[in-house]
Enzyme design. Structure first.
Site, PDB file in Angstrom:
ATOM      1  N   ARG A 108       0.844  -1.070  -0.089  1.00 44.99           N
ATOM      2  CA  ARG A 108      -0.188  -0.072  -0.026  1.00 44.99           C
ATOM      3  C   ARG A 108       0.820   1.345   0.037  1.00 44.99           C
ATOM      4  O   ARG A 108       1.579   1.495   0.973  1.00 44.99           O
ATOM      5  CB  ARG A 108      -0.883  -0.002   1.248  1.00 44.99           C
ATOM      6  CG  ARG A 108      -1.698   1.160   1.374  1.00 44.99           C
ATOM      7  CD  ARG A 108      -2.499   1.131   2.537  1.00 44.99           C
ATOM      8  NE  ARG A 108      -3.450   2.505   2.837  1.00 44.99           N
ATOM      9  CZ  ARG A 108      -4.788   2.444   2.387  1.00 44.99           C
ATOM     10  NH1 ARG A 108      -5.489   1.611   1.932  1.00 44.99           N
ATOM     11  NH2 ARG A 108      -5.443   3.787   2.686  1.00 44.99           N
ATOM     12  N   HIS A 135      -7.298   1.058  -6.460  1.00 41.49           N
ATOM     13  CA  HIS A 135      -7.691   0.551  -5.227  1.00 41.49           C
ATOM     14  C   HIS A 135      -8.484  -0.622  -5.504  1.00 41.49           C
ATOM     15  O   HIS A 135      -9.689  -0.786  -5.048  1.00 41.49           O
ATOM     16  CB  HIS A 135      -8.327   1.423  -4.509  1.00 41.49           C
ATOM     17  CG  HIS A 135      -8.303   1.192  -2.971  1.00 41.49           C
ATOM     18  ND1 HIS A 135      -7.639   0.166  -2.320  1.00 41.49           N
ATOM     19  CD2 HIS A 135      -8.994   2.011  -2.008  1.00 41.49           C
ATOM     20  CE1 HIS A 135      -7.945   0.006  -1.227  1.00 41.49           C
ATOM     21  NE2 HIS A 135      -8.611   1.441  -0.676  1.00 41.49           N
ATOM     22  N   GLN A 138     -10.578  -2.613  -2.836  1.00 44.25           N
ATOM     23  CA  GLN A 138     -11.689  -1.753  -2.391  1.00 44.25           C
ATOM     24  C   GLN A 138     -13.123  -2.057  -3.373  1.00 44.25           C
ATOM     25  O   GLN A 138     -14.082  -2.376  -2.740  1.00 44.25           O
ATOM     26  CB  GLN A 138     -11.394  -0.408  -2.217  1.00 44.25           C
ATOM     27  CG  GLN A 138     -12.552   0.497  -2.026  1.00 44.25           C
ATOM     28  CD  GLN A 138     -13.091   0.442  -0.425  1.00 44.25           C
ATOM     29  OE1 GLN A 138     -12.376   0.615   0.544  1.00 44.25           O
ATOM     30  NE2 GLN A 138     -14.497   0.239  -0.293  1.00 44.25           N
ATOM     31  N   ASP A 231     -16.115  10.064  -1.929  1.00 41.91           N
ATOM     32  CA  ASP A 231     -14.671   9.893  -1.349  1.00 41.91           C
ATOM     33  C   ASP A 231     -14.435  11.343  -0.738  1.00 41.91           C
ATOM     34  O   ASP A 231     -14.899  12.306  -1.218  1.00 41.91           O
ATOM     35  CB  ASP A 231     -13.626   9.351  -2.204  1.00 41.91           C
ATOM     36  CG  ASP A 231     -12.341   8.907  -1.768  1.00 41.91           C
ATOM     37  OD1 ASP A 231     -12.562   8.829  -0.453  1.00 41.91           O
ATOM     38  OD2 ASP A 231     -11.690   8.538  -2.383  1.00 41.91           O
ATOM     39  N   CYS A 272     -15.800   4.903   0.647  1.00 42.90           N
ATOM     40  CA  CYS A 272     -14.624   3.962   1.213  1.00 42.90           C
ATOM     41  C   CYS A 272     -14.100   4.156   2.420  1.00 42.90           C
ATOM     42  O   CYS A 272     -13.268   3.344   2.942  1.00 42.90           O
ATOM     43  CB  CYS A 272     -13.662   4.012   0.062  1.00 42.90           C
ATOM     44  SG  CYS A 272     -12.873   5.574  -0.501  1.00 42.90           S
ATOM     45  N   ARG A 317     -14.406  -5.609   3.008  1.00 35.46           N
ATOM     46  CA  ARG A 317     -13.149  -5.427   2.858  1.00 35.46           C
ATOM     47  C   ARG A 317     -12.347  -6.677   3.087  1.00 35.46           C
ATOM     48  O   ARG A 317     -11.488  -7.411   2.515  1.00 35.46           O
ATOM     49  CB  ARG A 317     -12.448  -4.330   3.214  1.00 35.46           C
ATOM     50  CG  ARG A 317     -12.693  -2.744   2.919  1.00 35.46           C
ATOM     51  CD  ARG A 317     -12.394  -2.622   1.401  1.00 35.46           C
ATOM     52  NE  ARG A 317     -11.103  -3.041   1.225  1.00 35.46           N
ATOM     53  CZ  ARG A 317      -9.983  -2.092   1.558  1.00 35.46           C
ATOM     54  NH1 ARG A 317     -10.117  -1.083   2.172  1.00 35.46           N
ATOM     55  NH2 ARG A 317      -8.807  -2.347   0.988  1.00 35.46           N
TER      56      ARG A 317
END
Length: 330
Positions: A108, A135, A138, A231, A272, A317
């Site tokens: 990450r 991502h 996600q 987001d 998210c 997740r």
């Protein structure tokens, strides 16, 4: 033909067919059933994974750790402060060392090119926990959450509100095109996604009987949407000085009750996370003091409403990451 993802890295959804994404979602559902019924599933006992974090995280780190332990694996967390990663040793060299010691590596950080290089050098599956461009873990959680609420994916109308250049918006556009959802990015024109990626997704969408479009008109962009997604307005790594200009630019695209009322009657809200929907965070208070915003990308009314599925999404997740690790390491 049976789907076999063993030995593959998971770097972006563009690398995977619709059938392979469907397989990962189905495996996720099975793992969720096992978790919720407290059924042991240490299918990868004896394997070990390394988690490399250049960017901090709550959901990604916890999901990978819990998923790894549930599958019976040993898990090692490394950040720049606890390793030579990126200081005395390049990420590529770190990957080659860890590939000799571990069965899989999560990364990450910032650069998509870097995680691609890691996958090339490591010799074991590498999983993208987030880069500036994509991502993908996600996305699986988002798709699973949508399917849990509607019972299907193909033909649903999906709208992303806000900065459509970021990693989440990029990945959502790909995910929707791959799985047959009509994708709309709704935000200021200067924050539309890169034209090259839009064209690629339009081609994929055409093959799957859906559409991709961009609009700066909120009423048009959210009309009859089954999913409204947003987001935060300023992403990790962006300079503090852009807060003022970004909040002014994006404030017309806040997800509020008016937006949700313009959407489909059964619409759900996704995010998210983390979210600045109140003043309960340090950054939220600072932005309020400087610019007067009590809520930013989404109002607290929407965030706490029955339409909001953000915590189901956060839980998913773990189940979807577990599916990715199992499918690539089994």
């Amino acid at each position: 033909m049976a789907i076999n993802l063993s030995g593959r890295s998971f770097l972006k959804l563009l690398d995977f067919s619709s059938e392979e994404i469907r397989y990962l979602l189905d495996v996720s559902k099975e793992f969720k059933k096992l978790k919720l019924t407290n059924t042991p599933h240490k299918y990868l006992e004896g394997k070990n994974i390394a988690l490399l974090f250049e960017k901090t995280s709550t959901r990604t780190r916890c999901s990978f750790e819990v998923a790894g332990y549930d599958l019976g694996m040993g898990v090692t967390f490394l950040d720049p402060g606890s390793s030579q990663m990126g200081k005395k040793e390049s990420i590529a060299d770190t990957a080659r060392v860890l590939g000799r010691l571990y069965d899989g590596i999560e990364y990450r950080g910032f650069s998509q090119e870097l995680v691609e290089e890691m996958a090339e050098k490591a010799g074991v599956p590498v999983w993208n926990g987030l880069t500036d461009d994509f991502h993908p873990t996600q996305m699986l959680a988002d798709l699973l959450t949508i399917e849990e609420n509607f019972g299907y994916l193909k033909g649903l109308n999906f709208t992303f509100m806000g900065d459509a250049r970021n990693n989440v918006a990029n990945s959502l556009m790909v995910a929707c095109a791959k799985m047959g959802l009509n994708f709309t990015c709704c935000g200021p024109k200067e924050l539309f996604p890169k034209e090259e990626l839009v064209k690629e997704c339009e081609k994929i969408a055409k093959e799957n009987g859906c559409t991709v479009r961009c609009t700066d008109n909120v009423e048009e962009g959210t009309k009859n949407a089954h999913v409204i997604y947003t987001d935060i307005w300023v992403s990790m790594g962006e300079p503090d000085e852009i807060w003022e200009s970004r909040t002014k630019l994006l404030s017309p695209y806040q997800v509020n009750k008016k937006v949700m009322n313009n959407a489909h009657k059964d619409a759900i809200f996704l995010h998210c996370l983390p979210s600045f929907h109140n003043l309960d965070t340090t950054i939220g208070k600072e932005v309020h003091e400087k610019f007067g915003f009590k809520e930013m990308e989404v109002t607290d009314e929407v965030f706490e409403s029955k339409q909001s599925k953000v915590f189901d999404e956060a839980e998913n997740r773990m189940h979807t990451i577990k599916a990715v690790m199992y499918a690539t390491l089994k």
